[in-house]
Scaffold this active site. Structure first.
Site, mmCIF file in Angstrom:
data_model
loop_
_atom_site.group_PDB
_atom_site.id
_atom_site.type_symbol
_atom_site.label_atom_id
_atom_site.label_comp_id
_atom_site.label_asym_id
_atom_site.label_seq_id
_atom_site.Cartn_x
_atom_site.Cartn_y
_atom_site.Cartn_z
ATOM 1 N N THR A 46 -5.866 -25.249 -123.030
ATOM 2 C CA THR A 46 -6.017 -23.931 -122.406
ATOM 3 C C THR A 46 -5.032 -22.935 -122.989
ATOM 4 O O THR A 46 -5.378 -21.770 -123.234
ATOM 5 C CB THR A 46 -5.790 -24.040 -120.887
ATOM 6 O OG1 THR A 46 -6.609 -25.076 -120.369
ATOM 7 C CG2 THR A 46 -6.107 -22.736 -120.200
ATOM 8 N N TYR A 109 -15.882 -24.434 -112.607
ATOM 9 C CA TYR A 109 -16.937 -23.535 -112.133
ATOM 10 C C TYR A 109 -18.021 -24.240 -111.324
ATOM 11 O O TYR A 109 -18.368 -23.788 -110.236
ATOM 12 C CB TYR A 109 -17.569 -22.748 -113.292
ATOM 13 C CG TYR A 109 -18.455 -21.612 -112.817
ATOM 14 C CD1 TYR A 109 -17.886 -20.452 -112.293
ATOM 15 C CD2 TYR A 109 -19.844 -21.702 -112.865
ATOM 16 C CE1 TYR A 109 -18.683 -19.410 -111.829
ATOM 17 C CE2 TYR A 109 -20.649 -20.676 -112.410
ATOM 18 C CZ TYR A 109 -20.063 -19.535 -111.891
ATOM 19 O OH TYR A 109 -20.854 -18.513 -111.423
ATOM 20 N N TYR A 134 -7.469 -34.452 -117.305
ATOM 21 C CA TYR A 134 -6.664 -33.248 -117.057
ATOM 22 C C TYR A 134 -7.120 -32.614 -115.752
ATOM 23 O O TYR A 134 -8.227 -32.084 -115.660
ATOM 24 C CB TYR A 134 -6.794 -32.276 -118.223
ATOM 25 C CG TYR A 134 -5.989 -31.002 -118.105
ATOM 26 C CD1 TYR A 134 -4.924 -30.873 -117.212
ATOM 27 C CD2 TYR A 134 -6.290 -29.905 -118.906
ATOM 28 C CE1 TYR A 134 -4.192 -29.704 -117.118
ATOM 29 C CE2 TYR A 134 -5.567 -28.731 -118.831
ATOM 30 C CZ TYR A 134 -4.523 -28.631 -117.935
ATOM 31 O OH TYR A 134 -3.801 -27.466 -117.844
ATOM 32 N N ARG A 139 -7.287 -23.706 -112.252
ATOM 33 C CA ARG A 139 -8.230 -23.183 -113.238
ATOM 34 C C ARG A 139 -9.653 -23.672 -113.011
ATOM 35 O O ARG A 139 -10.609 -22.952 -113.316
ATOM 36 C CB ARG A 139 -7.783 -23.572 -114.655
ATOM 37 C CG ARG A 139 -6.562 -22.818 -115.138
ATOM 38 C CD ARG A 139 -6.283 -23.119 -116.602
ATOM 39 N NE ARG A 139 -5.155 -22.374 -117.113
ATOM 40 C CZ ARG A 139 -5.208 -21.155 -117.619
ATOM 41 N NH1 ARG A 139 -6.357 -20.506 -117.651
ATOM 42 N NH2 ARG A 139 -4.120 -20.563 -118.087
ATOM 43 N N LYS A 163 -3.012 -35.890 -117.163
ATOM 44 C CA LYS A 163 -2.159 -34.706 -117.124
ATOM 45 C C LYS A 163 -2.429 -34.078 -115.763
ATOM 46 O O LYS A 163 -3.482 -33.488 -115.525
ATOM 47 C CB LYS A 163 -2.497 -33.742 -118.248
ATOM 48 C CG LYS A 163 -1.669 -32.449 -118.205
ATOM 49 C CD LYS A 163 -2.105 -31.445 -119.258
ATOM 50 C CE LYS A 163 -1.301 -30.158 -119.112
ATOM 51 N NZ LYS A 163 -1.766 -29.089 -120.041
ATOM 52 N N ILE A 205 3.089 -32.524 -120.544
ATOM 53 C CA ILE A 205 2.473 -31.692 -121.572
ATOM 54 C C ILE A 205 2.842 -30.269 -121.181
ATOM 55 O O ILE A 205 2.376 -29.745 -120.169
ATOM 56 C CB ILE A 205 0.955 -31.880 -121.657
ATOM 57 C CG1 ILE A 205 0.640 -33.295 -122.160
ATOM 58 C CG2 ILE A 205 0.335 -30.844 -122.588
ATOM 59 C CD1 ILE A 205 -0.840 -33.619 -122.228
#
Length: 290
Positions: A46, A109, A134, A139, A163, A205
């Site tokens: 990202t 989404y 992840y 987000r 992550k 990360i």
């Protein structure tokens, strides 16, 4: 996946004024991180503004990072999306010979439920590739709950790392406490890195780590050695700049820091824009305290 421990950095994609990819700055950034103790590099996450790169540009970035790195550090490649079959096909058809794992964000989404998230990662596990789950609810709009992560970790050995960037640090602790042997948790939140590592996590990360690689790597290594006081001294030194870089979203803050350091130019692609003048001034002032 013992290679992917410590501090990995989610590399930005530097741009020129005309918004073409600035490969010279990308080279400087890679060398700066390699020279200062970073353990592995994450490409096209990202933070790289991957959503605004064309397929050709993504391949050029991948080729450039692989060439500059020249086998010196382990590499992770971001391949994610909200169309499971498309993501699976991309993982299967991408040349991953230079990469140690794929970082794949949970679907955004669509907002699948926990069973849908489980089935998504089950499908990706079928590729046989090493995959880092992840979870970043801020987000994606949906949290991958600890129970679902643990279910995946226990059933699919190639889903070998998460992550974790849930806002509730207790979720990190639940995964660390209950995870099967061989499964790793990396913090996806820079500010949680130290407490999560001390609790048994395997590092981070990081976004801020690419600007302060020596300091951030030292902090994590001290934590892994149980040197809590020394680790917190570094954490406390970096906590304000870490908070500031996310005030107006990522990666506008980290690009402001790296531009002040002379490593990259301060350009982003729409819909993202550079940090406001007020935030940039705060970042610049805080940098003097580090």
């Amino acid at each position: 996946m013992s290679k992917l421990k410590g501090v990995g950095v989610a590399l930005i994609t530097p741009f020129n004024e005309d918004l073409s990819v600035d490969f010279n700055s990308l080279s400087r950034l890679i060398e700066f991180n390699i020279d200062n103790g970073i353990n592995f590099l994450v490409v096209l996450g990202t933070t790289a503004e991957a959503a605004t790169l064309t397929a050709a540009e993504k391949q050029e970035v991948v080729d450039h990072v692989v060439k500059v790195n020249n086998g010196r550090l382990p590499l992770v490649l971001g391949i994610g999306g909200n169309n499971t079959l498309e993501v699976k096909q991309q993982i299967e058809t991408t040349d991953l010979s230079a990469f140690d794992a794929v970082l794949s964000v949970s679907p955004y989404y669509n907002k699948p439920n926990q069973e849908g998230l489980y089935q998504h990662y089950k499908a990706l596990a079928a590729t046989g590739r090493k995959i880092i789950i992840y979870n970043v609810p801020s987000r994606t709009g949906q949290n991958l709950e600890a129970a679902t992560t643990l279910r995946l970790a226990s059933e699919f050995p190639n889903l070998c790392i998460i992550k974790e960037a849930a806002p509730n640090i207790l979720q990190y602790f639940d995964i660390i406490r209950k995870k099967p042997e061989g499964f790793s948790l990396l913090s996806g939140d820079d500010e949680f890195t130290l407490p999560v590592t001390l609790a048994g996590g395997d590092g981070v990360i990081s976004v801020i780590g690419q600007a302060y690689p020596k300091e951030f790597s030292s902090m994590v290594q001290l934590a892994m050695q149980g040197k809590v006081k020394e680790a917190y001294e570094i954490h406390n030194k970096l906590v304000e700049i870490t908070r500031l870089i996310f005030v107006e979203g990522n990666p506008c803050g980290i690009k402001a820091v790296l531009a002040e350091m002379g490593i990259v130019k301060n350009y982003l692609r729409l819909p993202l824009i550079p940090a406001s003048a007020g935030l940039h001034d705060k970042i610049k002032a805080e940098m003097k305290n580090i």
